[in-house]
Design an enzyme around this catalytic site. Structure first.
Site, mmCIF file in Angstrom:
data_model
loop_
_atom_site.group_PDB
_atom_site.id
_atom_site.type_symbol
_atom_site.label_atom_id
_atom_site.label_comp_id
_atom_site.label_asym_id
_atom_site.label_seq_id
_atom_site.Cartn_x
_atom_site.Cartn_y
_atom_site.Cartn_z
ATOM 1 N N LYS A 76 0.668 -1.257 -0.040
ATOM 2 C CA LYS A 76 -0.080 -0.031 -0.048
ATOM 3 C C LYS A 76 0.996 1.294 0.043
ATOM 4 O O LYS A 76 0.356 2.373 -0.706
ATOM 5 C CB LYS A 76 -1.014 0.087 1.255
ATOM 6 C CG LYS A 76 -2.150 -0.970 0.931
ATOM 7 C CD LYS A 76 -3.091 -0.821 2.165
ATOM 8 C CE LYS A 76 -4.218 -1.803 1.664
ATOM 9 N NZ LYS A 76 -5.091 -2.114 2.719
ATOM 10 N N LYS B 252 -5.644 -11.372 -6.304
ATOM 11 C CA LYS B 252 -7.281 -11.909 -5.667
ATOM 12 C C LYS B 252 -8.295 -11.048 -5.947
ATOM 13 O O LYS B 252 -8.069 -9.858 -6.377
ATOM 14 C CB LYS B 252 -6.736 -11.921 -4.212
ATOM 15 C CG LYS B 252 -6.668 -10.529 -3.501
ATOM 16 C CD LYS B 252 -6.681 -10.408 -1.981
ATOM 17 C CE LYS B 252 -6.825 -8.850 -1.430
ATOM 18 N NZ LYS B 252 -7.354 -8.701 -0.579
ATOM 19 N N LYS C 80 -12.006 -5.185 -4.053
ATOM 20 C CA LYS C 80 -12.779 -4.163 -4.434
ATOM 21 C C LYS C 80 -12.163 -3.244 -5.187
ATOM 22 O O LYS C 80 -12.549 -2.589 -6.042
ATOM 23 C CB LYS C 80 -13.209 -3.473 -3.242
ATOM 24 C CG LYS C 80 -14.267 -4.030 -2.277
ATOM 25 C CD LYS C 80 -14.634 -3.579 -0.952
ATOM 26 C CE LYS C 80 -14.722 -4.763 0.076
ATOM 27 N NZ LYS C 80 -14.706 -4.497 1.584
HETATM 28 P P1 AMP Z 1 -11.483 -6.676 3.402
HETATM 29 O O1 AMP Z 1 -12.332 -6.274 2.166
HETATM 30 O O2 AMP Z 1 -10.017 -6.270 2.949
HETATM 31 O O3 AMP Z 1 -11.825 -5.830 4.608
HETATM 32 O O4 AMP Z 1 -11.607 -8.138 3.806
HETATM 33 C C1 AMP Z 1 -12.584 -8.823 4.596
HETATM 34 C C2 AMP Z 1 -12.304 -10.174 4.775
HETATM 35 O O5 AMP Z 1 -12.398 -10.956 3.439
HETATM 36 C C3 AMP Z 1 -10.718 -10.609 5.292
HETATM 37 O O6 AMP Z 1 -10.745 -11.568 6.011
HETATM 38 C C4 AMP Z 1 -10.353 -10.981 3.951
HETATM 39 O O7 AMP Z 1 -9.175 -11.845 4.237
HETATM 40 C C5 AMP Z 1 -11.261 -11.537 2.986
HETATM 41 N N1 AMP Z 1 -11.116 -11.553 1.808
HETATM 42 C C6 AMP Z 1 -10.951 -10.470 0.927
HETATM 43 N N2 AMP Z 1 -10.789 -10.790 -0.217
HETATM 44 C C7 AMP Z 1 -10.797 -12.196 -0.519
HETATM 45 C C8 AMP Z 1 -10.690 -13.057 -1.364
HETATM 46 N N3 AMP Z 1 -10.292 -12.567 -2.726
HETATM 47 N N4 AMP Z 1 -10.717 -14.415 -1.220
HETATM 48 C C9 AMP Z 1 -10.890 -14.685 0.163
HETATM 49 N N5 AMP Z 1 -11.055 -14.035 1.276
HETATM 50 C C10 AMP Z 1 -10.858 -12.607 0.868
#
Ligand code: AMP
Ligand code: TRP
Length: 331
Positions: A115, A196, A199
């Protein structure tokens, strides 16, 4: 006799629509563990503000996250839903933990390094101590497990190191948390399947929990694969579609398409159509529940306020304990 459920905290940043990666990496495990553990699910807005954001959007994003949690099946009678910034013990605990965390540990975290490289504005202190706040979230509820996606493993590793540093200096206080990875802990982007699903890559790369059937169909039909006809090692996009199929479709469907792949007879358009059908039927009820809940904003608001209050009572006890250990109890 009812045994006492162990507690844990997990959270998601309110940064927009939740997608099936968030669902499979985190929320699905939260729901599966609801009877065994008392989960405290945070909408971690203090984490979200470490990156550029629009203040006007925040209230809606927080509400959207709550709707997604509830629509996915979080039962407010079994679990606690809270907003991080409503429980000041989180930032207070983060301050305590900041004092046992060497700067070099935080600088070494891969997500921070990435980041720091991507952001065009200069890096703020909040972004650097992001994982310290996350460790605070976790230790306040004495979590031994933390269901997250694979990308959070370095943060969990750091949380364990912080716990060891604190316990080593002030005596046993916190548990070392371990990541709980469910199936689908790393779902890849539909458009750039070596990255991965996220968003930040834009709406075409993910299926949102709130996507309409025709959007799901369109996004899956445009998912990157290869020219076929299958056989041998899978390309990243094809592997991802099979991974999704193994979760959202029946075993028969999965083996049917896997056999076609192995026999070099697969037509990805057929596979995509079936996968889209199964995704639509899996996410349909969720979308309907979300729509119904969105008509009851008072109910959702009430749950968030009560949940945050309840979480605060638990967090306060742990904070007092930590301050006592640190010699910060005076009267
Ligand atoms: P975030 O949107 O970064 O706050 O992620 C929220 C949760 O979703 C966290 O536990 C991440 O590890 C999980 N997560 C986000 N993107 C993925 C993905 N592509 N595959 C699996 N888990 C994800
Ligand atoms: N960093 C996590 C993410 O981006 C969100 C998070 C904040 C979290 N605090 C947490 C996850 C505590 C689990 C436990 O996904």
């Amino acid at each position: 006799m009812r045994t006492v459920r162990q507690r844990y905290f997990s959270g998601i940043q309110p940064t927009g629509e939740l997608h099936i990666g968030n669902y499979l990496g985190a929320i699905k495990s939260w729901i599966e563990l609801q009877d065994e553990y008392e989960g405290i699910f945070g909408i971690v807005d203090y984490h979200a503000i470490t990156e550029p954001y629009n203040p006007e959007d925040m209230p809606k994003m927080v509400m959207d996250a709550a709707l997604d949690y509830l629509a996915a099946g979080l039962d407010p009678n079994k679990s606690i839903l809270m907003i991080q910034s409503l429980v000041p013990e989180h930032t207070e605990m983060a301050w305590l933990l900041n004092t046992v965390t060497p700067v070099s540990w935080a600088q070494r975290v891969p997500t921070y390094k990435e980041k720091a490289r991507q952001l065009d504005v200069s890096v703020n202190m909040g972004l650097l101590s992001y994982p310290v706040l996350m460790a605070a979230d976790i230790v306040l509820y004495k979590s031994s497990i933390v269901p997250v996606g694979e990308d959070q493993l370095p943060h969990l590793e750091l949380a364990r190191e912080i716990v060891r540093a604190f316990n080593g200096r002030f005596g046993d206080t916190f548990l070392e948390p371990h990541a709980y990875l469910g199936r689908g802990a790393r779902i890849m982007s539909l458009t750039e399947p070596t990255k991965k699903m996220s968003k930040s890559l834009g709406p075409q790369n993910y299926i949102a929990l709130a996507d309409k059937p025709d959007e799901i169909r369109r996004k899956i039909s445009r998912a990157v694969t290869d020219i076929g006809p299958g056989g041998g090692p899978m390309s990243p996009g094809v592997r991802n579609l099979f991974e999704l199929m193994s979760i959202f479709s029946s075993e028969e469907t999965y083996s049917h398409f896997k056999r076609l792949y192995d026999e070099r007879k697969i037509r990805y358009s057929d596979m995509k159509q079936k996968l889209a059908d199964d995704l639509i039927s899996a996410l349909g009820p969720l979308r309907e529940r979300r729509l119904a809940l969105s008509l009851r904003p008072e109910y959702v608001r009430d749950l968030l306020i009560k949940g945050s209050r309840k979480a605060g009572e638990i967090a306060k006890q742990t904070l007092i304990e930590a301050k006592e250990k640190m010699g910060l109890a005076y009267f």
